[in-house]
Motif scaffolding. Structure first.
Motif, PDB file in Angstrom:
ATOM      1  N   THR A   1      12.031  -4.866  23.396  1.00 37.45           N
ATOM      2  CA  THR A   1      12.466  -3.991  24.481  1.00 37.45           C
ATOM      3  C   THR A   1      13.456  -2.953  23.968  1.00 37.45           C
ATOM      4  OG1 THR A   1      14.335  -5.398  25.164  1.00 37.45           O
ATOM      5  CG2 THR A   1      12.168  -5.856  26.148  1.00 37.45           C
ATOM      6  N   TYR A   2      13.974  -3.150  22.755  1.00 41.30           N
ATOM      7  CA  TYR A   2      14.933  -2.219  22.147  1.00 41.30           C
ATOM      8  C   TYR A   2      14.630  -2.079  20.670  1.00 41.30           C
ATOM      9  CZ  TYR A   2      19.578  -0.530  20.551  1.00 41.30           C
ATOM     10  OH  TYR A   2      20.612   0.171  19.982  1.00 41.30           O
TER      11      TYR A   2
ATOM     12  N   ILE B   1      12.942   0.819  30.645  1.00 42.18           N
ATOM     13  CA  ILE B   1      14.224   1.249  31.213  1.00 42.18           C
ATOM     14  C   ILE B   1      14.865   0.113  31.993  1.00 42.18           C
ATOM     15  CG2 ILE B   1      15.299   2.822  32.880  1.00 42.18           C
ATOM     16  CD1 ILE B   1      13.107   4.887  32.005  1.00 42.18           C
ATOM     17  N   ARG B   2      14.071  -0.594  32.787  1.00 47.47           N
ATOM     18  CA  ARG B   2      14.616  -1.744  33.517  1.00 47.47           C
ATOM     19  C   ARG B   2      15.129  -2.819  32.554  1.00 47.47           C
ATOM     20  NH1 ARG B   2      10.127  -0.584  37.024  1.00 47.47           N
ATOM     21  NH2 ARG B   2       8.817  -2.036  35.843  1.00 47.47           N
TER      22      ARG B   2
ATOM     23  N   ALA C   1      16.335  -2.296  29.568  1.00 47.70           N
ATOM     24  CA  ALA C   1      17.609  -1.805  29.036  1.00 47.70           C
ATOM     25  C   ALA C   1      18.730  -2.039  30.040  1.00 47.70           C
ATOM     26  CB  ALA C   1      17.498  -0.335  28.676  1.00 47.70           C
ATOM     27  N   ASP C   2      18.443  -1.824  31.310  1.00 51.43           N
ATOM     28  CA  ASP C   2      19.452  -2.084  32.344  1.00 51.43           C
ATOM     29  C   ASP C   2      19.857  -3.553  32.366  1.00 51.43           C
ATOM     30  OD1 ASP C   2      19.577   0.553  33.212  1.00 51.43           O
ATOM     31  OD2 ASP C   2      18.032   0.279  34.746  1.00 51.43           O
TER      32      ASP C   2
ATOM     33  N   GLU D   1      23.432   1.778  25.458  1.00 51.32           N
ATOM     34  CA  GLU D   1      23.566   2.801  26.497  1.00 51.32           C
ATOM     35  C   GLU D   1      22.925   4.108  26.057  1.00 51.32           C
ATOM     36  OE1 GLU D   1      27.787   2.853  27.029  1.00 51.32           O
ATOM     37  OE2 GLU D   1      27.727   1.457  28.727  1.00 51.32           O
TER      38      GLU D   1
ATOM     39  N   TYR E   1      20.484   4.459  23.926  1.00 52.80           N
ATOM     40  CA  TYR E   1      19.036   4.216  23.953  1.00 52.80           C
ATOM     41  C   TYR E   1      18.495   4.344  25.376  1.00 52.80           C
ATOM     42  CZ  TYR E   1      14.803   1.218  23.703  1.00 52.80           C
ATOM     43  OH  TYR E   1      13.538   0.690  23.801  1.00 52.80           O
ATOM     44  N   ARG E   2      19.198   3.765  26.327  1.00 52.94           N
ATOM     45  CA  ARG E   2      18.758   3.814  27.717  1.00 52.94           C
ATOM     46  C   ARG E   2      18.712   5.260  28.228  1.00 52.94           C
ATOM     47  NH1 ARG E   2      18.754   5.233  33.118  1.00 52.94           N
ATOM     48  NH2 ARG E   2      18.277   3.422  34.442  1.00 52.94           N
ATOM     49  N   THR E   3      19.708   6.051  27.880  1.00 50.61           N
ATOM     50  CA  THR E   3      19.744   7.460  28.270  1.00 50.61           C
ATOM     51  C   THR E   3      18.549   8.204  27.690  1.00 50.61           C
ATOM     52  OG1 THR E   3      22.151   7.471  28.467  1.00 50.61           O
ATOM     53  CG2 THR E   3      21.072   9.600  28.112  1.00 50.61           C
TER      54      THR E   3
ATOM     55  N   GLN F   1      15.343   7.246  29.655  1.00 50.35           N
ATOM     56  CA  GLN F   1      15.298   7.810  31.001  1.00 50.35           C
ATOM     57  C   GLN F   1      15.040   9.309  30.968  1.00 50.35           C
ATOM     58  OE1 GLN F   1      15.878   5.978  34.191  1.00 50.35           O
ATOM     59  NE2 GLN F   1      14.735   7.828  34.726  1.00 50.35           N
TER      60      GLN F   1
END
Length: 317
Positions: free
Chosen positions: A209-210, A230-231, A233-234, A260, A262-264, A267
């Motif tokens: 997932t990452y 994305i979910r 990562a959240d 964080e 990576y999540r940005t 998205q």
């Protein structure tokens, strides 16, 4: 496919050959014969690579060189593993594990079904380990599965390599003085992903997932999607604190701040692609618009190139 797999060969034969290898595998979407598959190349690299051990915290280490990152917790009388690597690395992994402690591996958790995380299941089971996985992972490794993006058809694992302990929600282990939480998450990289949190050591293995510092592969054919990533990562961010060591499926250990970032990235690219797709642009036109351009210098310099990642995002929306 993965940066860590090529470190040793890059040191031996130099930057020019490394670039050539990368170029040869960037064409995943149009690969034809099975011998052109990155699976074959990664297996060959695993056969050449040494196993690198990185101590983390609280008896937990990360092992690199056999597919995805592998986790090992050493406790009195036993070892607990996260992912099994590629079977061709058996002898090297056996030596690496023995260097950590002489005790047997009692449990191996598969973070998902892909071969570079599960191919070693059988020999580890035969050596005394229980194989733990999500029910969907157990389903996939027990049958023929095709991944068109890799131009490869996977055969079922032998019976001894198939997971028998299934985690639909969560399962907790007490390993020595460590609490190990195995957590099922909604579809993300695949529809059978698990996280493993060594709670006292505060080391979080998040599987594929990452991917740290490189665009990730998303297995849309097996329940994955950009929205699911994305979910995931959240969820990782909720689980991770300021001291948490976050271990990606591929790439070096990370911090919560890295996650964080990576999540940005995920998205922003997702939103850019969705906007263009809503305008009626086809996949080729969206790729040509370069919706990931602001991130490519950092994230797009390895085997998942910007065009390929854009295609994965487009196909998953």
């Amino acid at each position: 496919m993965y940066r860590a797999h090529f470190n040793n060969i890059a040191a031996r034969i130099g930057r020019a050959i490394r670039i050539a290898l990368i170029a040869s595998t960037l064409a995943w979407p149009t690969l034809g014969a099975a011998q052109d598959s990155p699976v074959i190349k990664i297996n060959a690299e695993a056969a050449r690579s040494d196993i690198k051990i990185t101590p983390l915290r609280g008896g937990v280490s990360m092992l690199e060189g056999s597919g995805g990152n592998i986790g090992v917790l050493v406790a009195p009388g036993e070892k607990f593993m996260v992912d099994a690597g590629i079977a061709i690395s058996k002898d090297k992994l056996t030596k690496a594990l023995a260097s950590l402690s002489p005790d047997r591996v009692t449990n191996v958790v598969n973070t998902h079904w892909h071969w570079d995380h599960t191919d070693g299941n059988a020999w580890l089971h035969d050596a005394g380990a229980e194989i733990v996985a999500h029910p969907r992972t157990a389903q996939y490794v027990a049958q023929v599965e095709r991944v068109d993006d890799w131009s490869y058809t996977f055969q079922p694992l032998t019976t001894s390599g198939q997971p028998r302990v299934l985690v639909k929600d969560r399962k907790q282990y007490a390993v020595g003085g460590e609490q190990v939480d195995v957590v099922a998450i909604p579809p993300a990289h695949t529809d059978g992903d698990l996280y493993v949190h060594f709670k006292n050591a505060d080391v979080l293995f998040v599987g594929d997932t990452y991917w740290n510092g490189i665009y990730p592969f998303i297995d849309n054919e097996h329940g994955g999607s950009i929205d699911g990533m994305i979910r995931a990562a959240d969820l990782s961010l909720k689980m991770a604190g300021s001291r948490t060591i976050v271990i990606p499926g591929h790439g070096p250990p990370a911090t919560r701040a890295d996650l964080e970032e990576y999540r940005t990235m995920l998205q922003t690219i997702r939103d850019n692609v969705a906007k263009l797709k809503k305008q009626g642009k086809n996949r080729d036109a969206v790729i040509a618009a370069k919706p990931s351009s602001q991130f490519d210098a950092k994230w797009g310099q390895f085997l998942i190139d910007p065009a390929f990642f854009t295609r994965l995002v487009y196909d998953g929306l």
